[in-house]
Design a protein around this motif. Structure first.
Motif, mmCIF file in Angstrom:
data_model
loop_
_atom_site.group_PDB
_atom_site.id
_atom_site.type_symbol
_atom_site.label_atom_id
_atom_site.label_comp_id
_atom_site.label_asym_id
_atom_site.label_seq_id
_atom_site.Cartn_x
_atom_site.Cartn_y
_atom_site.Cartn_z
ATOM 1 N N ASN A 1 56.533 6.079 25.130
ATOM 2 C CA ASN A 1 56.861 7.340 25.805
ATOM 3 C C ASN A 1 55.811 7.756 26.834
ATOM 4 O O ASN A 1 55.972 8.777 27.496
ATOM 5 C CB ASN A 1 57.010 8.468 24.781
ATOM 6 C CG ASN A 1 58.167 8.232 23.848
ATOM 7 O OD1 ASN A 1 59.119 7.541 24.178
ATOM 8 N ND2 ASN A 1 58.090 8.806 22.665
ATOM 9 N N ALA A 2 54.747 6.984 26.967
ATOM 10 C CA ALA A 2 53.669 7.345 27.899
ATOM 11 C C ALA A 2 54.212 7.524 29.316
ATOM 12 O O ALA A 2 55.120 6.814 29.743
ATOM 13 C CB ALA A 2 52.578 6.284 27.882
ATOM 14 N N HIS A 3 53.640 8.472 30.012
ATOM 15 C CA HIS A 3 53.962 8.693 31.424
ATOM 16 C C HIS A 3 52.789 8.122 32.219
ATOM 17 O O HIS A 3 51.759 8.777 32.387
ATOM 18 C CB HIS A 3 54.135 10.191 31.694
ATOM 19 C CG HIS A 3 54.420 10.498 33.132
ATOM 20 N ND1 HIS A 3 55.632 10.211 33.733
ATOM 21 C CD2 HIS A 3 53.640 11.056 34.084
ATOM 22 C CE1 HIS A 3 55.582 10.602 34.991
ATOM 23 N NE2 HIS A 3 54.387 11.102 35.243
ATOM 24 N N ALA A 4 52.921 6.875 32.646
ATOM 25 C CA ALA A 4 51.832 6.169 33.314
ATOM 26 C C ALA A 4 52.321 5.481 34.590
ATOM 27 O O ALA A 4 52.142 4.278 34.771
ATOM 28 C CB ALA A 4 51.211 5.155 32.357
ATOM 29 N N PRO A 5 52.936 6.241 35.518
ATOM 30 C CA PRO A 5 53.487 5.612 36.717
ATOM 31 C C PRO A 5 52.434 5.136 37.706
ATOM 32 O O PRO A 5 52.743 4.345 38.596
ATOM 33 C CB PRO A 5 54.342 6.723 37.336
ATOM 34 C CG PRO A 5 53.682 7.981 36.893
ATOM 35 C CD PRO A 5 53.172 7.684 35.509
ATOM 36 N N TYR A 6 51.201 5.562 37.568
ATOM 37 C CA TYR A 6 50.149 5.212 38.530
ATOM 38 C C TYR A 6 49.325 4.020 38.056
ATOM 39 O O TYR A 6 49.053 3.114 38.821
ATOM 40 C CB TYR A 6 49.266 6.424 38.815
ATOM 41 C CG TYR A 6 50.136 7.615 39.168
ATOM 42 C CD1 TYR A 6 50.821 7.654 40.390
ATOM 43 C CD2 TYR A 6 50.351 8.644 38.267
ATOM 44 C CE1 TYR A 6 51.677 8.694 40.697
ATOM 45 C CE2 TYR A 6 51.201 9.698 38.570
ATOM 46 C CZ TYR A 6 51.859 9.710 39.786
ATOM 47 O OH TYR A 6 52.715 10.736 40.087
ATOM 48 N N SER A 7 48.959 4.007 36.786
ATOM 49 C CA SER A 7 48.160 2.901 36.256
ATOM 50 C C SER A 7 49.015 1.858 35.545
ATOM 51 O O SER A 7 48.574 0.731 35.349
ATOM 52 C CB SER A 7 47.128 3.436 35.264
ATOM 53 O OG SER A 7 47.774 3.881 34.072
ATOM 54 N N ASN A 8 50.214 2.247 35.113
ATOM 55 C CA ASN A 8 51.050 1.389 34.271
ATOM 56 C C ASN A 8 50.336 0.977 32.993
ATOM 57 O O ASN A 8 50.630 -0.068 32.413
ATOM 58 C CB ASN A 8 51.539 0.151 35.035
ATOM 59 C CG ASN A 8 52.471 0.532 36.154
ATOM 60 O OD1 ASN A 8 53.386 1.329 35.959
ATOM 61 N ND2 ASN A 8 52.231 -0.009 37.333
ATOM 62 N N PHE A 9 49.387 1.791 32.549
ATOM 63 C CA PHE A 9 48.597 1.519 31.346
ATOM 64 C C PHE A 9 48.994 2.531 30.282
ATOM 65 O O PHE A 9 48.536 3.667 30.279
ATOM 66 C CB PHE A 9 47.101 1.605 31.670
ATOM 67 C CG PHE A 9 46.214 1.115 30.561
ATOM 68 C CD1 PHE A 9 46.121 -0.238 30.269
ATOM 69 C CD2 PHE A 9 45.458 2.007 29.819
ATOM 70 C CE1 PHE A 9 45.298 -0.696 29.256
ATOM 71 C CE2 PHE A 9 44.624 1.564 28.803
ATOM 72 C CZ PHE A 9 44.552 0.197 28.519
ATOM 73 N N VAL B 1 49.498 10.853 29.414
ATOM 74 C CA VAL B 1 50.372 11.488 30.400
ATOM 75 C C VAL B 1 49.572 11.607 31.690
ATOM 76 O O VAL B 1 48.658 12.428 31.778
ATOM 77 C CB VAL B 1 50.847 12.882 29.925
ATOM 78 C CG1 VAL B 1 51.734 13.527 30.975
ATOM 79 C CG2 VAL B 1 51.556 12.784 28.581
ATOM 80 N N GLU B 2 49.891 10.753 32.658
ATOM 81 C CA GLU B 2 49.171 10.766 33.933
ATOM 82 C C GLU B 2 49.730 11.837 34.864
ATOM 83 O O GLU B 2 50.850 12.320 34.689
ATOM 84 C CB GLU B 2 49.282 9.403 34.614
ATOM 85 C CG GLU B 2 48.578 8.303 33.866
ATOM 86 C CD GLU B 2 48.717 6.950 34.525
ATOM 87 O OE1 GLU B 2 48.047 6.023 34.054
ATOM 88 O OE2 GLU B 2 49.481 6.797 35.500
ATOM 89 N N ASN B 3 48.936 12.154 35.853
ATOM 90 C CA ASN B 3 49.319 13.118 36.872
ATOM 91 C C ASN B 3 48.841 12.564 38.198
ATOM 92 O O ASN B 3 47.751 12.006 38.284
ATOM 93 C CB ASN B 3 48.668 14.466 36.571
ATOM 94 C CG ASN B 3 49.133 15.563 37.465
ATOM 95 O OD1 ASN B 3 48.999 15.500 38.678
ATOM 96 N ND2 ASN B 3 49.677 16.605 36.857
ATOM 97 N N THR C 1 46.293 13.420 30.613
ATOM 98 C CA THR C 1 45.897 13.647 29.222
ATOM 99 C C THR C 1 45.880 12.317 28.488
ATOM 100 O O THR C 1 46.835 11.535 28.587
ATOM 101 C CB THR C 1 46.902 14.588 28.526
ATOM 102 O OG1 THR C 1 46.990 15.798 29.263
ATOM 103 C CG2 THR C 1 46.482 14.889 27.106
ATOM 104 N N CYS C 2 44.840 12.080 27.732
ATOM 105 C CA CYS C 2 44.736 10.861 26.925
ATOM 106 C C CYS C 2 45.645 10.952 25.702
ATOM 107 O O CYS C 2 45.971 12.051 25.227
ATOM 108 C CB CYS C 2 43.302 10.658 26.461
ATOM 109 S SG CYS C 2 42.126 10.340 27.782
ATOM 110 N N ALA C 3 46.012 9.801 25.163
ATOM 111 C CA ALA C 3 46.859 9.745 23.971
ATOM 112 C C ALA C 3 46.209 10.445 22.784
ATOM 113 O O ALA C 3 46.864 11.201 22.058
ATOM 114 C CB ALA C 3 47.160 8.286 23.627
ATOM 115 N N GLU C 4 44.921 10.210 22.592
ATOM 116 C CA GLU C 4 44.224 10.830 21.467
ATOM 117 C C GLU C 4 44.237 12.349 21.586
ATOM 118 O O GLU C 4 44.461 13.059 20.606
ATOM 119 C CB GLU C 4 42.768 10.336 21.389
ATOM 120 C CG GLU C 4 42.627 8.846 21.210
ATOM 121 C CD GLU C 4 42.540 8.064 22.521
ATOM 122 O OE1 GLU C 4 41.944 6.980 22.511
ATOM 123 O OE2 GLU C 4 43.065 8.529 23.559
ATOM 124 N N ALA C 5 44.015 12.843 22.797
ATOM 125 C CA ALA C 5 44.008 14.291 23.016
ATOM 126 C C ALA C 5 45.377 14.885 22.732
ATOM 127 O O ALA C 5 45.488 15.974 22.155
ATOM 128 C CB ALA C 5 43.568 14.608 24.436
#
Length: 130
Positions: free
Chosen positions: A13-21, A40-42, A49-53
């Motif tokens: 479910n990660a939102h990582a359109p910039y890093s694809n990570f 969740v990238e911006n 926001t990091c996954a852990e956070a």
């Protein structure tokens, strides 16, 4: 559901359109409940926001504060460590002996603890006045 399975599932479910990570994190609390988060990238770096956070925020929002175990996973060559900020966030809610498993989507894992990840951590004791 295991922490590993929860982390792998939420990673999708990660939102990582910039890093694809894509990163997933799952936390088990002292009560046995599991909370998850994904990165969740911006476009306005570093506002992501990091996954852990995210997992910690879900835990706190549910009224819990005591970490018992952590699992973090990403598609990378070696098990992924939390960033420095997330290490401090984990320390806020777990003592140095809390187990942290770092994993890859290929199944490689490294077990460590919050204390090993953040030796010499800044804690509440540093806030006391003499």
């Amino acid at each position: 559901m295991s922490l590993k399975d929860a982390a792998l599932a939420v990673r999708k479910n990660a939102h990582a359109p910039y890093s694809n990570f894509q990163v997933g994190a799952a936390l088990r609390t002292a009560s046995g409940n599991i909370y998850v988060g994904c990165n969740v990238e911006n476009v306005a770096y570093p506002e992501g926001t990091c996954a852990e956070a995210g997992a910690i925020a879900a835990m706190v929002a549910a009224g819990e504060r005591d970490l018992a175990e952590v699992y973090v996973v990403a598609d990378c060559p070696t098990p992924i460590p939390p960033c420095g900020g997330c290490r401090q966030k984990l320390k806020e809610f777990g003592d140095g002996e809390v187990k942290v498993t770092l994993g890859t989507t290929d199944g490689a894992e490294t077990e460590t603890t919050i204390g090993t990840l953040l030796p010499g951590a800044f804690d509440q004791g540093h806030m006391e006045r003499s």
